[in-house]
Design a protein around this motif. Structure first.
Motif, PDB file in Angstrom:
ATOM      1  N   UNK A 386      14.435  49.642 -49.433  1.00  0.00           N
ATOM      2  CA  UNK A 386      13.746  51.156 -48.555  1.00  0.00           C
ATOM      3  C   UNK A 386      13.802  51.326 -47.242  1.00  0.00           C
ATOM      4  N   UNK A 387      14.686  51.346 -46.780  1.00  0.00           N
ATOM      5  CA  UNK A 387      15.006  51.657 -45.223  1.00  0.00           C
ATOM      6  C   UNK A 387      15.418  52.884 -44.979  1.00  0.00           C
ATOM      7  N   UNK A 388      14.635  54.535 -45.085  1.00  0.00           N
ATOM      8  CA  UNK A 388      14.700  56.220 -44.314  1.00  0.00           C
ATOM      9  C   UNK A 388      15.718  56.022 -43.039  1.00  0.00           C
ATOM     10  N   UNK A 389      16.338  56.530 -42.846  1.00  0.00           N
ATOM     11  CA  UNK A 389      16.663  57.185 -41.671  1.00  0.00           C
ATOM     12  C   UNK A 389      17.263  58.686 -41.494  1.00  0.00           C
ATOM     13  N   UNK A 390      16.485  59.075 -41.016  1.00  0.00           N
ATOM     14  CA  UNK A 390      16.376  60.700 -41.130  1.00  0.00           C
ATOM     15  C   UNK A 390      16.802  61.349 -39.859  1.00  0.00           C
ATOM     16  N   UNK A 391      18.191  62.789 -39.304  1.00  0.00           N
ATOM     17  CA  UNK A 391      17.638  63.049 -37.967  1.00  0.00           C
ATOM     18  C   UNK A 391      18.317  62.114 -37.133  1.00  0.00           C
ATOM     19  N   UNK A 392      19.279  61.321 -37.229  1.00  0.00           N
ATOM     20  CA  UNK A 392      19.495  60.118 -36.115  1.00  0.00           C
ATOM     21  C   UNK A 392      20.360  60.948 -35.688  1.00  0.00           C
ATOM     22  N   UNK A 393      20.524  60.917 -34.195  1.00  0.00           N
ATOM     23  CA  UNK A 393      21.852  61.427 -33.323  1.00  0.00           C
ATOM     24  C   UNK A 393      22.221  60.912 -32.890  1.00  0.00           C
ATOM     25  N   UNK A 394      23.187  60.778 -32.353  1.00  0.00           N
ATOM     26  CA  UNK A 394      24.273  59.561 -31.581  1.00  0.00           C
ATOM     27  C   UNK A 394      25.072  60.331 -30.831  1.00  0.00           C
ATOM     28  N   UNK A 395      26.006  60.625 -29.277  1.00  0.00           N
ATOM     29  CA  UNK A 395      27.155  61.041 -29.304  1.00  0.00           C
ATOM     30  C   UNK A 395      27.493  60.155 -27.959  1.00  0.00           C
ATOM     31  N   UNK A 396      28.710  59.737 -28.820  1.00  0.00           N
ATOM     32  CA  UNK A 396      29.025  59.368 -27.110  1.00  0.00           C
ATOM     33  C   UNK A 396      30.258  58.279 -28.420  1.00  0.00           C
ATOM     34  N   UNK A 397      31.063  57.351 -27.298  1.00  0.00           N
ATOM     35  CA  UNK A 397      32.305  56.771 -27.516  1.00  0.00           C
ATOM     36  C   UNK A 397      32.467  55.442 -27.272  1.00  0.00           C
ATOM     37  N   UNK A 398      31.177  54.653 -27.339  1.00  0.00           N
ATOM     38  CA  UNK A 398      30.977  54.160 -26.544  1.00  0.00           C
ATOM     39  C   UNK A 398      30.289  52.474 -27.310  1.00  0.00           C
ATOM     40  N   UNK A 399      29.980  52.795 -28.657  1.00  0.00           N
ATOM     41  CA  UNK A 399      29.102  51.961 -29.133  1.00  0.00           C
ATOM     42  C   UNK A 399      30.051  51.157 -29.845  1.00  0.00           C
ATOM     43  N   UNK A 400      29.875  49.904 -30.092  1.00  0.00           N
ATOM     44  CA  UNK A 400      30.176  48.801 -30.926  1.00  0.00           C
ATOM     45  C   UNK A 400      30.612  49.329 -32.273  1.00  0.00           C
ATOM     46  N   UNK A 401      30.955  48.188 -33.206  1.00  0.00           N
ATOM     47  CA  UNK A 401      30.698  48.399 -34.678  1.00  0.00           C
ATOM     48  C   UNK A 401      29.420  48.427 -35.341  1.00  0.00           C
ATOM     49  N   UNK A 402      29.027  49.366 -35.599  1.00  0.00           N
ATOM     50  CA  UNK A 402      26.961  48.756 -36.887  1.00  0.00           C
ATOM     51  C   UNK A 402      27.756  47.721 -37.451  1.00  0.00           C
ATOM     52  N   UNK A 403      26.406  47.099 -37.436  1.00  0.00           N
ATOM     53  CA  UNK A 403      26.702  46.408 -38.617  1.00  0.00           C
ATOM     54  C   UNK A 403      25.482  46.037 -40.267  1.00  0.00           C
ATOM     55  N   UNK A 404      25.999  46.240 -41.729  1.00  0.00           N
ATOM     56  CA  UNK A 404      24.762  46.135 -42.365  1.00  0.00           C
ATOM     57  C   UNK A 404      25.312  44.697 -43.251  1.00  0.00           C
ATOM     58  N   UNK A 405      24.539  44.390 -43.280  1.00  0.00           N
ATOM     59  CA  UNK A 405      24.888  42.559 -44.377  1.00  0.00           C
ATOM     60  C   UNK A 405      24.500  41.947 -44.822  1.00  0.00           C
ATOM     61  N   UNK A 406      23.971  41.681 -45.810  1.00  0.00           N
ATOM     62  CA  UNK A 406      23.588  41.190 -46.326  1.00  0.00           C
ATOM     63  C   UNK A 406      23.192  39.326 -46.142  1.00  0.00           C
ATOM     64  N   UNK A 407      22.689  37.917 -46.979  1.00  0.00           N
ATOM     65  CA  UNK A 407      22.741  37.005 -46.772  1.00  0.00           C
ATOM     66  C   UNK A 407      23.667  36.622 -48.369  1.00  0.00           C
ATOM     67  N   UNK A 408      22.760  36.697 -49.320  1.00  0.00           N
ATOM     68  CA  UNK A 408      23.282  36.021 -50.522  1.00  0.00           C
ATOM     69  C   UNK A 408      22.915  36.757 -52.552  1.00  0.00           C
ATOM     70  N   UNK A 409      22.887  36.730 -53.227  1.00  0.00           N
ATOM     71  CA  UNK A 409      22.338  37.393 -54.221  1.00  0.00           C
ATOM     72  C   UNK A 409      20.759  37.752 -53.956  1.00  0.00           C
ATOM     73  N   UNK A 410      20.367  36.729 -53.498  1.00  0.00           N
ATOM     74  CA  UNK A 410      18.799  36.296 -53.696  1.00  0.00           C
ATOM     75  C   UNK A 410      17.719  36.760 -52.271  1.00  0.00           C
ATOM     76  N   UNK A 411      18.740  37.419 -51.453  1.00  0.00           N
ATOM     77  CA  UNK A 411      18.140  37.676 -50.026  1.00  0.00           C
ATOM     78  C   UNK A 411      19.719  38.876 -49.348  1.00  0.00           C
ATOM     79  N   UNK A 412      19.037  39.891 -50.139  1.00  0.00           N
ATOM     80  CA  UNK A 412      20.236  40.910 -50.202  1.00  0.00           C
ATOM     81  C   UNK A 412      18.987  42.254 -48.880  1.00  0.00           C
ATOM     82  N   UNK A 413      20.204  43.222 -48.665  1.00  0.00           N
ATOM     83  CA  UNK A 413      19.732  44.681 -48.499  1.00  0.00           C
ATOM     84  C   UNK A 413      20.107  45.629 -49.406  1.00  0.00           C
TER      85      UNK A 413
END
Length: 462
Positions: A386-413
């Protein structure tokens, strides 16, 4: 009710020339429109510049004053010819003019700013235009500990504040020693003074209740094992290792408001069991603030807890925040908005809203992960939900690849919603124009989505 126009400058804590707490890079003056210019004291603040993998301590400047109504500011560079200047956060829309080596601009409300000459962000001026203090404690009352203008040494390096006390640091006061609120309640630390920037953990709040820290400048302000703590209009600088700005450990009902953090580690964190404090965290809010991470994360949540007796971190709100910089070369510790659930922690119900990221020197915009970080943890986290992102803004080209990843079926996002995630002016949405049918929306946003992630949504709302 609007206050009548006022401009308040404070006495100098000591001579400018030959004083280690002064920085001569700038001359800073303020005045009511059309009035006489008044000088401010330019304090020296140390910050951390990472070049390659090496850390270098640099000397920047800081000046403060109070006002209501409108004020004119003049910043003169004593060390270099002014070719260009910028006043950040950019969202404030402050226009400046340059005449010779002086930059002029006007302010119509209190705010915390960075004035940067010729693109130099490591020898800049941090200018804190404070609201006028509505009341000053009576120094004759027994419940008041009063430090007037000048330099004060605390015997033994630390002062424990008992319950019911108010500590006042007047503008122009520099306190060499830290203030500790430990097993106490109903304590106020306020004023416009400074806890010397060589003092680690300038204010420490531990096992306390009903505490207000307001208006002062310092290195760090950790809160642990506490309830009902407000940190308002406090400015944090650090330049050394482990220089986190505003940590929260195992605490509930903590509010950070109008703070400014420029730190050599995470600007602000929320952890569970850690450093002798036990339990989870609930109801933590940061709003109307400015963050600048010279190292590590501007916002970091969830890494530390109690593996054997799992903790929960929940109901966190981050609203109306300007992130000026993020730099971290270690990929595991990147992320302007970062949740790393470790030690069997469950992190849930976190809200990020109206956040503007100006520059990522090296790092990621978003990092949500359930890792098994064996350097700091004894288990992965239980989940991120239950993570909510609203009106997030970034201008630029230097960011690394963002990441969203869980661990296992019982440790999820689970259940991650992005509403109006705007990157270089483009809103990332599942139905966005120009997205090939075979692309994930996360591909357009440069976010890697790994295994064990469910309920990820990107939406656009007017």
């Amino acid at each position: 009710m609007a206050l009548p126009p006022q401009l308040i400058v404070y006495p100098f804590p000591g001579a400018k020339e030959g004083n280690a707490i002064h920085n001569s890079d700038f001359k800073v003056q303020v005045r009511t429109p059309g009035g006489a210019w008044q000088d401010l004291y330019e304090y020296n603040v140390k910050i951390d510049q990472v070049r390659g993998t090496d850390h270098h301590v640099e000397n920047a400047s800081m000046a403060t004053f109070d006002f209501s109504g409108e004020v004119e500011v003049a910043v003169t560079s004593n060390k270099q010819q002014v070719k260009e200047a910028v006043v950040r956060p950019l969202a404030n829309g402050i226009a400046c003019t340059i005449k010779g080596n002086t930059v002029y601009f006007r302010l119509k409300q209190p705010m915390n700013l960075s004035v940067e000459i010729n693109g130099d962000k490591y020898h800049n001026l941090h200018l804190f235009a404070n609201p006028v203090l509505l009341s000053i404690p009576d120094s004759t009352k027994k419940e008041v500990i009063y430090f007037g203008p000048g330099i004060h040494e605390i015997a033994g390096g630390s002062l424990n504040i008992p319950s019911g006390k108010t500590v006042f640091l007047a503008g122009g006061a520099v306190l060499k020693g830290r203030l500790v609120v430990d097993h106490a309640r109903d304590v106020t630390i306020t004023g416009r003074g400074i806890i010397d920037f060589s003092v680690k953990e300038g204010v420490r709040v531990a096992h306390a209740k009903n505490v207000l820290v307001e208006g002062i400048s310092l290195t760090q302000c950790p809160v642990g094992g506490s309830d009902s703590v407000t940190v308002r209009n406090v400015k944090s600088f650090s330049y050394y290792g482990w220089g986190d700005g505003m940590n929260v450990f195992a605490s509930n009902n903590v509010l950070f408001e109008q703070v400014f953090c420029r730190n050599s580690d995470d600007c602000t964190t929320v952890y569970a069991t850690r450093k002798g404090f036990t339990g989870g965290c609930r109801n933590i809010t940061m709003r109307n603030s400015v963050l600048w991470a010279d190292v590590a994360h501007p916002i970091h949540i969830g890494l530390h807890g109690n593996t054997n007796h799992p903790d929960t971190i929940q109901n966190l709100h981050y609203t109306n925040i300007d992130i000026l910089e993020h730099q971290e070369k270690q990929i595991d510790y990147q992320g302007c908005l970062a949740i790393n659930a470790g030690d069997n922690n469950l992190v849930k119900d976190v809200y990020f809203e109206d956040i503007r990221v100006e520059h990522i020197r090296c790092g990621q915009l978003i990092h949500l992960q359930i890792p098994f970080n064996q350097k700091y943890c004894t288990a992965p986290g239980r989940g991120i939900e239950n993570i909510f992102f609203k009106n997030i803004a970034y201008n630029g080209n230097d960011a690394e690849l963002s990441v969203i990843t869980g661990y296992s079926e019982d440790r999820m996002i689970k259940n991650i919603v992005f509403e109006n995630l705007r990157i270089n002016g483009v809103v990332m949405a599942d139905n966005m124009a120009g997205k090939p049918a075979w692309y994930k929306t996360a591909d357009m946003a440069r976010i890697f989505v790994g295994e064990f992630v469910r309920g990820l949504v990107f939406t656009k709302k007017e």
